[in-house]
Design a protein around this motif. Sequence first.
Motif, PDB file in Angstrom:
ATOM      1  N   LEU A   1       0.841  -1.193   0.000  1.00 53.52           N
ATOM      2  CA  LEU A   1       0.000   0.000   0.000  1.00 53.52           C
ATOM      3  C   LEU A   1       0.884   1.255   0.000  1.00 53.52           C
ATOM      4  O   LEU A   1       0.587   2.250  -0.657  1.00 53.52           O
ATOM      5  CB  LEU A   1      -0.881  -0.034   1.252  1.00 53.52           C
ATOM      6  CG  LEU A   1      -2.211   0.695   1.217  1.00 53.52           C
ATOM      7  CD1 LEU A   1      -3.064   0.226   0.055  1.00 53.52           C
ATOM      8  CD2 LEU A   1      -2.959   0.467   2.523  1.00 53.52           C
TER       9      LEU A   1
ATOM     10  N   ILE B   1       2.004   1.893  -3.427  1.00 56.12           N
ATOM     11  CA  ILE B   1       0.939   2.532  -4.210  1.00 56.12           C
ATOM     12  C   ILE B   1       0.934   4.035  -3.918  1.00 56.12           C
ATOM     13  O   ILE B   1       0.868   4.865  -4.816  1.00 56.12           O
ATOM     14  CB  ILE B   1      -0.441   1.923  -3.861  1.00 56.12           C
ATOM     15  CG1 ILE B   1      -0.516   0.471  -4.319  1.00 56.12           C
ATOM     16  CG2 ILE B   1      -1.576   2.744  -4.487  1.00 56.12           C
ATOM     17  CD1 ILE B   1      -1.800  -0.256  -3.943  1.00 56.12           C
ATOM     18  N   ARG B   2       1.051   4.365  -2.631  1.00 57.97           N
ATOM     19  CA  ARG B   2       1.075   5.778  -2.237  1.00 57.97           C
ATOM     20  C   ARG B   2       2.181   6.529  -2.965  1.00 57.97           C
ATOM     21  O   ARG B   2       1.965   7.607  -3.526  1.00 57.97           O
ATOM     22  CB  ARG B   2       1.268   5.899  -0.719  1.00 57.97           C
ATOM     23  CG  ARG B   2       1.459   7.338  -0.240  1.00 57.97           C
ATOM     24  CD  ARG B   2       2.087   7.374   1.135  1.00 57.97           C
ATOM     25  NE  ARG B   2       3.398   6.726   1.129  1.00 57.97           N
ATOM     26  CZ  ARG B   2       3.961   6.173   2.205  1.00 57.97           C
ATOM     27  NH1 ARG B   2       3.343   6.176   3.366  1.00 57.97           N
ATOM     28  NH2 ARG B   2       5.152   5.604   2.117  1.00 57.97           N
TER      29      ARG B   2
ATOM     30  N   ARG C   1       3.689   5.776  -5.731  1.00 61.23           N
ATOM     31  CA  ARG C   1       3.401   5.885  -7.170  1.00 61.23           C
ATOM     32  C   ARG C   1       2.345   6.942  -7.444  1.00 61.23           C
ATOM     33  O   ARG C   1       2.351   7.622  -8.453  1.00 61.23           O
ATOM     34  CB  ARG C   1       2.881   4.538  -7.700  1.00 61.23           C
ATOM     35  CG  ARG C   1       3.966   3.589  -8.129  1.00 61.23           C
ATOM     36  CD  ARG C   1       3.428   2.580  -9.131  1.00 61.23           C
ATOM     37  NE  ARG C   1       2.252   1.848  -8.682  1.00 61.23           N
ATOM     38  CZ  ARG C   1       2.292   0.795  -7.874  1.00 61.23           C
ATOM     39  NH1 ARG C   1       3.429   0.373  -7.398  1.00 61.23           N
ATOM     40  NH2 ARG C   1       1.191   0.162  -7.532  1.00 61.23           N
ATOM     41  N   MET C   2       1.387   7.075  -6.514  1.00 61.27           N
ATOM     42  CA  MET C   2       0.225   7.935  -6.743  1.00 61.27           C
ATOM     43  C   MET C   2       0.491   9.412  -6.473  1.00 61.27           C
ATOM     44  O   MET C   2      -0.232  10.265  -6.954  1.00 61.27           O
ATOM     45  CB  MET C   2      -0.943   7.487  -5.846  1.00 61.27           C
ATOM     46  CG  MET C   2      -1.451   6.113  -6.124  1.00 61.27           C
ATOM     47  SD  MET C   2      -2.472   6.048  -7.611  1.00 61.27           S
ATOM     48  CE  MET C   2      -3.782   7.173  -7.151  1.00 61.27           C
ATOM     49  N   LYS C   3       1.490   9.674  -5.657  1.00 60.34           N
ATOM     50  CA  LYS C   3       1.722  11.038  -5.178  1.00 60.34           C
ATOM     51  C   LYS C   3       1.603  12.100  -6.268  1.00 60.34           C
ATOM     52  O   LYS C   3       0.895  13.093  -6.112  1.00 60.34           O
ATOM     53  CB  LYS C   3       3.087  11.135  -4.493  1.00 60.34           C
ATOM     54  CG  LYS C   3       2.966  11.058  -2.989  1.00 60.34           C
ATOM     55  CD  LYS C   3       4.317  11.235  -2.332  1.00 60.34           C
ATOM     56  CE  LYS C   3       4.220  10.935  -0.841  1.00 60.34           C
ATOM     57  NZ  LYS C   3       5.516  10.549  -0.292  1.00 60.34           N
TER      58      LYS C   3
ATOM     59  N   LYS D   1       0.357  11.747  -9.296  1.00 62.25           N
ATOM     60  CA  LYS D   1      -0.921  11.662 -10.005  1.00 62.25           C
ATOM     61  C   LYS D   1      -2.018  12.460  -9.305  1.00 62.25           C
ATOM     62  O   LYS D   1      -2.843  13.085  -9.951  1.00 62.25           O
ATOM     63  CB  LYS D   1      -1.381  10.203 -10.089  1.00 62.25           C
ATOM     64  CG  LYS D   1      -0.728   9.412 -11.194  1.00 62.25           C
ATOM     65  CD  LYS D   1      -1.603   8.195 -11.458  1.00 62.25           C
ATOM     66  CE  LYS D   1      -0.805   7.084 -12.102  1.00 62.25           C
ATOM     67  NZ  LYS D   1      -1.504   5.805 -11.974  1.00 62.25           N
ATOM     68  N   VAL D   2      -2.028  12.407  -7.979  1.00 61.98           N
ATOM     69  CA  VAL D   2      -3.102  13.036  -7.218  1.00 61.98           C
ATOM     70  C   VAL D   2      -3.198  14.518  -7.548  1.00 61.98           C
ATOM     71  O   VAL D   2      -4.278  15.053  -7.752  1.00 61.98           O
ATOM     72  CB  VAL D   2      -2.878  12.849  -5.700  1.00 61.98           C
ATOM     73  CG1 VAL D   2      -3.943  13.581  -4.908  1.00 61.98           C
ATOM     74  CG2 VAL D   2      -2.905  11.366  -5.359  1.00 61.98           C
TER      75      VAL D   2
ATOM     76  N   ARG E   1      -4.798  15.035 -10.867  1.00 66.73           N
ATOM     77  CA  ARG E   1      -6.200  14.687 -11.006  1.00 66.73           C
ATOM     78  C   ARG E   1      -7.138  15.796 -10.525  1.00 66.73           C
ATOM     79  O   ARG E   1      -8.237  15.953 -11.038  1.00 66.73           O
ATOM     80  CB  ARG E   1      -6.492  13.407 -10.239  1.00 66.73           C
ATOM     81  CG  ARG E   1      -7.816  12.821 -10.612  1.00 66.73           C
ATOM     82  CD  ARG E   1      -8.101  11.577  -9.843  1.00 66.73           C
ATOM     83  NE  ARG E   1      -7.273  10.469 -10.272  1.00 66.73           N
ATOM     84  CZ  ARG E   1      -7.321   9.269  -9.696  1.00 66.73           C
ATOM     85  NH1 ARG E   1      -8.107   9.066  -8.683  1.00 66.73           N
ATOM     86  NH2 ARG E   1      -6.572   8.294 -10.140  1.00 66.73           N
TER      87      ARG E   1
ATOM     88  N   LYS F   1      -8.624   0.725 -16.388  1.00 66.09           N
ATOM     89  CA  LYS F   1      -7.896  -0.080 -17.391  1.00 66.09           C
ATOM     90  C   LYS F   1      -7.655   0.695 -18.674  1.00 66.09           C
ATOM     91  O   LYS F   1      -6.630   0.540 -19.327  1.00 66.09           O
ATOM     92  CB  LYS F   1      -8.674  -1.353 -17.701  1.00 66.09           C
ATOM     93  CG  LYS F   1      -8.396  -2.450 -16.702  1.00 66.09           C
ATOM     94  CD  LYS F   1      -8.620  -3.828 -17.297  1.00 66.09           C
ATOM     95  CE  LYS F   1      -8.460  -4.879 -16.217  1.00 66.09           C
ATOM     96  NZ  LYS F   1      -9.733  -5.468 -15.813  1.00 66.09           N
TER      97      LYS F   1
ATOM     98  N   VAL G   1     -16.036   8.076 -11.557  1.00 63.02           N
ATOM     99  CA  VAL G   1     -17.180   7.179 -11.402  1.00 63.02           C
ATOM    100  C   VAL G   1     -17.711   7.348  -9.987  1.00 63.02           C
ATOM    101  O   VAL G   1     -16.966   7.221  -9.031  1.00 63.02           O
ATOM    102  CB  VAL G   1     -16.762   5.708 -11.627  1.00 63.02           C
ATOM    103  CG1 VAL G   1     -17.966   4.788 -11.468  1.00 63.02           C
ATOM    104  CG2 VAL G   1     -16.128   5.539 -13.000  1.00 63.02           C
TER     105      VAL G   1
END
Lengths: 123, 187
Positions: free
Chosen positions: A7, A10-11, A13-15, A17-18, A21, A55, A64
């Motif tokens: 996890l 993931i954090r 990797r996401m930093k 991107k957030v 977004r 995907k 969503v």
Amino acid sequence: MKSLEELAAIRDRMKDKVVLREGNGQIRVVVGMATCGIAAGARPVLNAFVEGVSKENLSDKVTVSQTGCIGVCQFEPVVEVFEAGKEKVTYIKMTPEKAAEVIEKHLKGGNVITEYTIGNAIS
Amino acid sequence: MKELSLNILDIAQNSVKAKASCIEINLDETDSTLSISIKDDGCGMTSEQTANVTDPFFTTRTTRNVGLGVPLLKLAAEQTGGELNISSSVSPENHGTVIEAVFNKNHIDFTPLGDIVSTVTLLIQGAPDTEWKFTHRTGEGVVSLDTAELREVLGDVPLDSYEVVRWMEDYLREGYSDINYNLKQSE
């Protein structure tokens, strides 16, 4: 075994991107998840959108989300697509298969699948 | 509803709507019984609302005058010889609601639990700012997920980002397979 370390990865990797977004998501896909929707099979439909949007790498422009009863219980599962500057599109009697098609043709391709919309069913 | 996990998905949305900051879903299973409890710290209901919530023609919905969520869960429990209990209060403020349903698993009219993993992950995906505590105790072991613990690791990364949703799903599925709980058996 899934671990909290995973996890943490993931954090990391996401930093980045957030930040990207926020303020995005020009298209909003809303799935009716009240008693009527759930009983009619909305759960796999929602699952298909959550999975499919990711995907197809559409997460930057498509969000969503879930909502309550939309008011046309006989047509559940109902999915609404909101896009800035365009009229709302209401898809009815959805299935995971139709969801995949909507992702491909509508969300990616920009073409509404009239066949599955509420206007088509009523007329 | 074909699966009790769909009833859980439905009922827990009421807690989200009640603006709960923490929602606990507890499943306790023995060889013969299953107890489902959903507890929230949301706005709660008045005694009149609590008394009427099992009536299908009582609803807070404005789109039509039928509310089937709680009545369907009650029916599913009672048709196995089980029962449904609700306690709720609006005072003191945000006392919240507890709804508990008990089922006799061996009764012929017992509805299978079904895909509880999808239910839990989609609930969190739909209300990522709410704290969710899911615990399923079975004879074989315990499967649980606490979003507070995940948040500690994730920091600012929202719980509804797909990779996190996916992780939660895999985590729960692995949890069930570790205790040899056959999720399929109940489908």
